[in-house]
Scaffold this motif. Structure first.
Motif, PDB file in Angstrom:
ATOM      1  N   ASN A  32      -3.207   1.994 -11.791  1.00 24.24           N
ATOM      2  CA  ASN A  32      -2.132   1.922 -12.765  1.00 24.24           C
ATOM      3  C   ASN A  32      -2.712   2.455 -14.081  1.00 24.24           C
ATOM      4  OD1 ASN A  32      -0.477   0.414 -10.900  1.00 24.24           O
ATOM      5  ND2 ASN A  32      -1.718  -1.359 -11.432  1.00 24.24           N
ATOM      6  N   VAL A  51       2.478   3.930 -12.228  1.00 26.51           N
ATOM      7  CA  VAL A  51       1.920   3.345 -11.006  1.00 26.51           C
ATOM      8  C   VAL A  51       1.562   4.421 -10.003  1.00 26.51           C
ATOM      9  CG1 VAL A  51       3.124   1.164 -11.343  1.00 26.51           C
ATOM     10  CG2 VAL A  51       4.196   2.979  -9.990  1.00 26.51           C
ATOM     11  N   GLY A  96      -3.620  -2.638  -8.601  1.00 20.26           N
ATOM     12  CA  GLY A  96      -2.790  -3.693  -8.044  1.00 20.26           C
ATOM     13  C   GLY A  96      -1.684  -4.112  -8.992  1.00 20.26           C
ATOM     14  N   THR A  97      -1.335  -5.372  -8.899  1.00 20.04           N
ATOM     15  CA  THR A  97      -0.199  -5.895  -9.648  1.00 20.04           C
ATOM     16  C   THR A  97      -0.609  -6.311 -11.057  1.00 20.04           C
ATOM     17  OG1 THR A  97      -0.646  -8.094  -8.765  1.00 20.04           O
ATOM     18  CG2 THR A  97       0.935  -6.727  -7.569  1.00 20.04           C
TER      19      THR A  97
ATOM     20  N   THR B  92       0.977 -12.806 -17.726  1.00 22.17           N
ATOM     21  CA  THR B  92       1.812 -12.269 -16.663  1.00 22.17           C
ATOM     22  C   THR B  92       2.773 -13.364 -16.223  1.00 22.17           C
ATOM     23  OG1 THR B  92       0.017 -10.863 -15.907  1.00 22.17           O
ATOM     24  CG2 THR B  92       1.848 -11.211 -14.382  1.00 22.17           C
ATOM     25  N   ASN B  96       6.832 -12.062 -11.574  1.00 20.92           N
ATOM     26  CA  ASN B  96       7.064 -10.737 -12.163  1.00 20.92           C
ATOM     27  C   ASN B  96       5.729 -10.054 -12.346  1.00 20.92           C
ATOM     28  OD1 ASN B  96       8.102  -8.518 -13.353  1.00 20.92           O
ATOM     29  ND2 ASN B  96       9.022  -9.535 -15.103  1.00 20.92           N
ATOM     30  N   THR B  97       5.164  -9.638 -11.244  1.00 21.63           N
ATOM     31  CA  THR B  97       3.801  -9.125 -11.288  1.00 21.63           C
ATOM     32  C   THR B  97       3.748  -7.613 -11.083  1.00 21.63           C
ATOM     33  OG1 THR B  97       3.563  -9.649  -8.950  1.00 21.63           O
ATOM     34  CG2 THR B  97       2.802 -11.296 -10.535  1.00 21.63           C
ATOM     35  N   ASN B  98       4.857  -6.930 -11.403  1.00 26.23           N
ATOM     36  CA  ASN B  98       4.802  -5.473 -11.322  1.00 26.23           C
ATOM     37  C   ASN B  98       3.871  -4.933 -12.395  1.00 26.23           C
ATOM     38  OD1 ASN B  98       6.743  -5.399  -9.270  1.00 26.23           O
ATOM     39  ND2 ASN B  98       8.397  -5.542 -10.757  1.00 26.23           N
ATOM     40  N   ALA B  99       3.208  -3.861 -12.078  1.00 26.15           N
ATOM     41  CA  ALA B  99       2.308  -3.234 -13.042  1.00 26.15           C
ATOM     42  C   ALA B  99       3.081  -2.940 -14.321  1.00 26.15           C
ATOM     43  CB  ALA B  99       1.737  -1.952 -12.467  1.00 26.15           C
TER      44      ALA B  99
END
Lengths: 113, 114
Positions: A32, A51, A96-97, B92, B96-99
């Motif tokens: 990212n 992303v 990752g997230t 975070t 809601n852990t989207n980049a």
């Protein structure tokens, strides 16, 4: 190990001139990528994040744009700089997230005159 | 959007005094991270807190995550001149852990008088 390179480190640009800041990450795949701006003595403002190649999300409307032509390359551009674009621009990466560690580049100091 | 409040904005201490910065969210968090930015430098990751009530220590630095996972603190015992800089939290939101969805606080800038 992973490294992040950002350039140029400093630049002084006249109002109305174009801008191109470049950032590359080494040692990791499909990171990212982020562009942040930090005004003097202020917090971190997320400008763009990506992303994947060609996938750009803009967080703040402005006269800046970002592109990701390659997996580990992130470019911040402007066609015509404004005085208010002055600041410290930071490229960053993570994997990752959200909630995973964000690694920042050394930053680019932009002064628009 | 998610709001993360960090206080105080500035803190001036005498060397040897303690220092604490607080990070507060109106929503439950998945995790929180702390970063330090030295003057003229870039933010550097310090630590991540994930569990409710978690406490972690790094030498003179103590990090806490609240029981409700809505707030966190960073405490420095007996500050030294090397502690100067701006400390940021990055939160975070749960589910809601989207980049791109980590939110940074505005930071607390610490100055230490020798």
């Amino acid at each position: 190990s992973q490294t992040i390179h950002q350039w140029p480190a400093t630049l002084v640009q006249p109002v109305g001139s174009p801008l191109s800041l470049e950032c590359t990450v080494e040692g990791t795949s499909n990171p990212n990528l982020y562009w942040y701006r930090q005004a003097a003595g202020r917090g971190l403002q997320l400008l763009f994040y990506s992303v994947g190649i060609g996938q750009i999300s803009s967080e703040v409307p402005q006269n800046l744009s970002a592109s990701r032509p390659q997996d580990r390359q992130f470019i911040l551009s402007s066609k015509k700089l404004l005085l208010s674009d002055s600041g410290f621009y930071l490229c960053a990466w993570s994997v990752g997230t959200a909630g995973n560690t964000i690694y920042f580049g050394e930053g680019s100091w932009l002064t628009v005159v | 959007g998610q709001q993360v409040m960090q206080i105080p904005q500035y803190q001036h201490v005498q060397e040897g005094e303690d220092f604490t910065t607080y990070c507060n969210s109106s929503t439950t968090l998945s995790n929180i991270q702390w970063y330090k930015q030295r003057p003229g430098g870039h933010p550097v990751f310090l630590i991540q807190l994930v569990k409710s009530g978690e406490v972690k220590k790094q030498k003179r630095l103590t990090f806490q995550f609240g029981e409700a996972k809505k707030n966190s603190s960073l405490h420095i015992t007996a500050t030294q001149t090397t502690d100067v800089g701006t400390y940021f939290c990055a939160a975070t939101r749960l589910h809601n852990t989207n980049a791109g969805k980590s939110t940074f606080g505005d930071g607390t800038t610490l100055t230490v008088k020798p």
